[in-house]
Design a protein around this motif. Structure first.
Motif, PDB file in Angstrom:
ATOM      1  N   SER A  93     -12.387   3.670  -8.892  1.00 26.70           N
ATOM      2  CA  SER A  93     -13.645   4.403  -8.710  1.00 26.70           C
ATOM      3  C   SER A  93     -13.461   5.904  -8.908  1.00 26.70           C
ATOM      4  O   SER A  93     -14.421   6.619  -9.189  1.00 26.70           O
ATOM      5  CB  SER A  93     -14.225   4.124  -7.315  1.00 26.70           C
ATOM      6  OG  SER A  93     -13.472   4.788  -6.303  1.00 26.70           O
ATOM      7  N   ARG A 100       0.837  -1.201   0.000  1.00 25.29           N
ATOM      8  CA  ARG A 100       0.000   0.000   0.000  1.00 25.29           C
ATOM      9  C   ARG A 100       0.876   1.257   0.000  1.00 25.29           C
ATOM     10  O   ARG A 100       0.573   2.247  -0.670  1.00 25.29           O
ATOM     11  CB  ARG A 100      -0.942  -0.004   1.204  1.00 25.29           C
ATOM     12  CG  ARG A 100      -2.146  -0.917   0.994  1.00 25.29           C
ATOM     13  CD  ARG A 100      -2.611  -1.552   2.281  1.00 25.29           C
ATOM     14  NE  ARG A 100      -3.172  -0.607   3.246  1.00 25.29           N
ATOM     15  CZ  ARG A 100      -3.399  -0.909   4.516  1.00 25.29           C
ATOM     16  NH1 ARG A 100      -3.101  -2.115   4.979  1.00 25.29           N
ATOM     17  NH2 ARG A 100      -3.933  -0.022   5.331  1.00 25.29           N
ATOM     18  N   GLU A 139      -8.260  -3.363  -2.311  1.00 25.86           N
ATOM     19  CA  GLU A 139      -9.210  -2.307  -1.939  1.00 25.86           C
ATOM     20  C   GLU A 139      -8.692  -0.927  -2.334  1.00 25.86           C
ATOM     21  O   GLU A 139      -9.454  -0.074  -2.800  1.00 25.86           O
ATOM     22  CB  GLU A 139      -9.492  -2.354  -0.426  1.00 25.86           C
ATOM     23  CG  GLU A 139     -10.477  -3.426  -0.016  1.00 25.86           C
ATOM     24  CD  GLU A 139     -11.824  -3.295  -0.725  1.00 25.86           C
ATOM     25  OE1 GLU A 139     -12.343  -2.164  -0.817  1.00 25.86           O
ATOM     26  OE2 GLU A 139     -12.330  -4.328  -1.214  1.00 25.86           O
ATOM     27  N   GLY A 177      -6.359  -8.657  -0.003  1.00 26.74           N
ATOM     28  CA  GLY A 177      -7.570  -7.846  -0.025  1.00 26.74           C
ATOM     29  C   GLY A 177      -7.317  -6.387   0.260  1.00 26.74           C
ATOM     30  O   GLY A 177      -7.905  -5.508  -0.385  1.00 26.74           O
ATOM     31  N   GLU A 178      -6.404  -6.086   1.203  1.00 29.39           N
ATOM     32  CA  GLU A 178      -6.190  -4.687   1.574  1.00 29.39           C
ATOM     33  C   GLU A 178      -5.536  -3.912   0.428  1.00 29.39           C
ATOM     34  O   GLU A 178      -5.796  -2.710   0.254  1.00 29.39           O
ATOM     35  CB  GLU A 178      -5.349  -4.600   2.849  1.00 29.39           C
ATOM     36  CG  GLU A 178      -3.954  -5.175   2.772  1.00 29.39           C
ATOM     37  CD  GLU A 178      -3.301  -5.309   4.142  1.00 29.39           C
ATOM     38  OE1 GLU A 178      -2.211  -4.731   4.308  1.00 29.39           O
ATOM     39  OE2 GLU A 178      -3.862  -5.981   5.025  1.00 29.39           O
ATOM     40  N   LYS A 232      -9.145  -0.673  -6.043  1.00 30.51           N
ATOM     41  CA  LYS A 232     -10.555  -0.460  -6.388  1.00 30.51           C
ATOM     42  C   LYS A 232     -10.950   0.997  -6.171  1.00 30.51           C
ATOM     43  O   LYS A 232     -11.702   1.579  -6.961  1.00 30.51           O
ATOM     44  CB  LYS A 232     -11.452  -1.376  -5.534  1.00 30.51           C
ATOM     45  CG  LYS A 232     -11.376  -2.846  -5.909  1.00 30.51           C
ATOM     46  CD  LYS A 232     -12.213  -3.688  -4.950  1.00 30.51           C
ATOM     47  CE  LYS A 232     -12.044  -5.165  -5.225  1.00 30.51           C
ATOM     48  NZ  LYS A 232     -12.795  -6.010  -4.247  1.00 30.51           N
ATOM     49  N   GLU A 233     -10.442   1.594  -5.090  1.00 30.31           N
ATOM     50  CA  GLU A 233     -10.757   2.998  -4.820  1.00 30.31           C
ATOM     51  C   GLU A 233     -10.186   3.893  -5.920  1.00 30.31           C
ATOM     52  O   GLU A 233     -10.848   4.829  -6.379  1.00 30.31           O
ATOM     53  CB  GLU A 233     -10.203   3.410  -3.453  1.00 30.31           C
ATOM     54  CG  GLU A 233     -10.583   4.831  -3.066  1.00 30.31           C
ATOM     55  CD  GLU A 233     -10.122   5.206  -1.674  1.00 30.31           C
ATOM     56  OE1 GLU A 233      -9.920   6.406  -1.430  1.00 30.31           O
ATOM     57  OE2 GLU A 233      -9.960   4.304  -0.832  1.00 30.31           O
ATOM     58  N   GLU A 252     -14.568  -7.582 -11.514  1.00 35.57           N
ATOM     59  CA  GLU A 252     -15.314  -6.560 -10.789  1.00 35.57           C
ATOM     60  C   GLU A 252     -14.934  -5.137 -11.181  1.00 35.57           C
ATOM     61  O   GLU A 252     -15.797  -4.254 -11.252  1.00 35.57           O
ATOM     62  CB  GLU A 252     -15.083  -6.736  -9.284  1.00 35.57           C
ATOM     63  CG  GLU A 252     -15.775  -5.709  -8.411  1.00 35.57           C
ATOM     64  CD  GLU A 252     -15.457  -5.871  -6.938  1.00 35.57           C
ATOM     65  OE1 GLU A 252     -15.830  -4.974  -6.160  1.00 35.57           O
ATOM     66  OE2 GLU A 252     -14.817  -6.879  -6.556  1.00 35.57           O
ATOM     67  N   PHE A 302     -10.877  -9.581  -9.190  1.00 31.18           N
ATOM     68  CA  PHE A 302     -10.619  -8.149  -9.345  1.00 31.18           C
ATOM     69  C   PHE A 302     -10.870  -7.725 -10.784  1.00 31.18           C
ATOM     70  O   PHE A 302     -11.517  -6.703 -11.048  1.00 31.18           O
ATOM     71  CB  PHE A 302      -9.174  -7.838  -8.946  1.00 31.18           C
ATOM     72  CG  PHE A 302      -8.760  -6.413  -9.179  1.00 31.18           C
ATOM     73  CD1 PHE A 302      -9.039  -5.436  -8.245  1.00 31.18           C
ATOM     74  CD2 PHE A 302      -8.106  -6.049 -10.352  1.00 31.18           C
ATOM     75  CE1 PHE A 302      -8.667  -4.110  -8.459  1.00 31.18           C
ATOM     76  CE2 PHE A 302      -7.734  -4.728 -10.576  1.00 31.18           C
ATOM     77  CZ  PHE A 302      -8.008  -3.762  -9.626  1.00 31.18           C
TER      78      PHE A 302
END
Length: 249
Positions: A193, A153, A186, A182-183, A189-190, A210, A207
């Motif tokens: 978006s 991250r 996420e 997953g972290e 994904k943000e 989606e 992933f």
């Protein structure tokens, strides 16, 4: 629906070829990537996925073809590729953080050195991004004090600190323990978006299904099929893709 049907692609790849000695890895790939696209590239190991991604910012030098980024042919030897790399954030399988620097220093060294940001401006933006990924409290820690998922991250935040126009991800979760995947997804994904342009080499089919706007299948150095995720996964046309999906889904 994006209103970009009349806009030029952000990245336009034309007849991209790459060989290592006598071994041809990419056979002449042509693809357009529009602003806001999330393109997931899937395929078996050794198919040329990572080479394709690394050619997009010339970490691997193409042996033929053109890559037009922001209207500039970045394969032209006269192009200042370092300037264009500042607009392309890249996240690798390994985190590649500087172990002797704390997290905040890792995040601010490039904006200060390459973009001449002040220490205050660079640190302020870095802290904003750390807050977004839930790691603001780790700014003074060193990389080895963080888990693999946290380090990845941070690697994403490091790329975002340069305010890139596109993010390139080379299997960013493949080196992580399953519970840490997953972290990282996420955060990605943000970004999707928020309409960040992304090219993602991944084995994470969930992933791709989606989040991607388009999924591309690469095998043997050729793009054999591309489509929107729903059609790509539910109604594949290429026999090699059908065989691949039967083994990974």
């Amino acid at each position: 629906m994006r209103n970009d049907m009349f806009e030029s692609p952000l990245i336009s790849v034309r007849d991209l070829q790459k060989s290592f000695g006598d071994h041809k890895v990419l056979n002449g790939i042509t693809v357009d990537i529009a602003k806001g696209d999330v393109v997931c590239v899937i395929g078996p190991s050794g198919s040329g996925k990572s080479t394709f991604l690394r050619c997009l910012n010339r970490l691997d030098e193409p042996t033929g073809g053109e890559i037009i980024f922001d209207g500039v042919n970045i394969c032209d030897p006269s192009t200042d590729i370092d300037l264009h790399r500042q607009k392309m954030g890249m996240v690798f399988q390994q985190f590649n953080l500087f172990p002797h620097m704390n997290i905040l220093k890792n995040l601010t060294i490039a904006p200060m050195a390459l973009q001449k940001k002040s220490k205050e401006e660079a640190e302020g933006y870095a802290m904003e991004l750390l807050e977004r990924v839930g790691l603001a409290n780790r700014a003074m820690d060193y990389p080895l004090q963080l888990s693999g998922g946290q380090q990845q991250r941070i690697a994403i935040v490091r790329a975002l600190c340069m305010k890139p126009e596109v993010m390139l991800f080379d299997e960013p979760t493949s080196a992580l323990d399953p519970e840490m995947v997953g972290e990282v997804l996420e955060v990605m994904k943000e970004l999707a978006s928020e309409h960040m342009t992304m090219v993602v080499v991944t084995h994470e089919m969930g992933f791709a299904r989606e989040v991607a706007s388009r999924v591309m299948f690469l095998d043997g150095g050729d793009f054999l099929e591309e489509n929107a995720p729903a059609e790509f996964f539910s109604n594949p046309q290429n026999d090699r893709l059908k065989d691949f999906l039967s083994k990974v889904l």
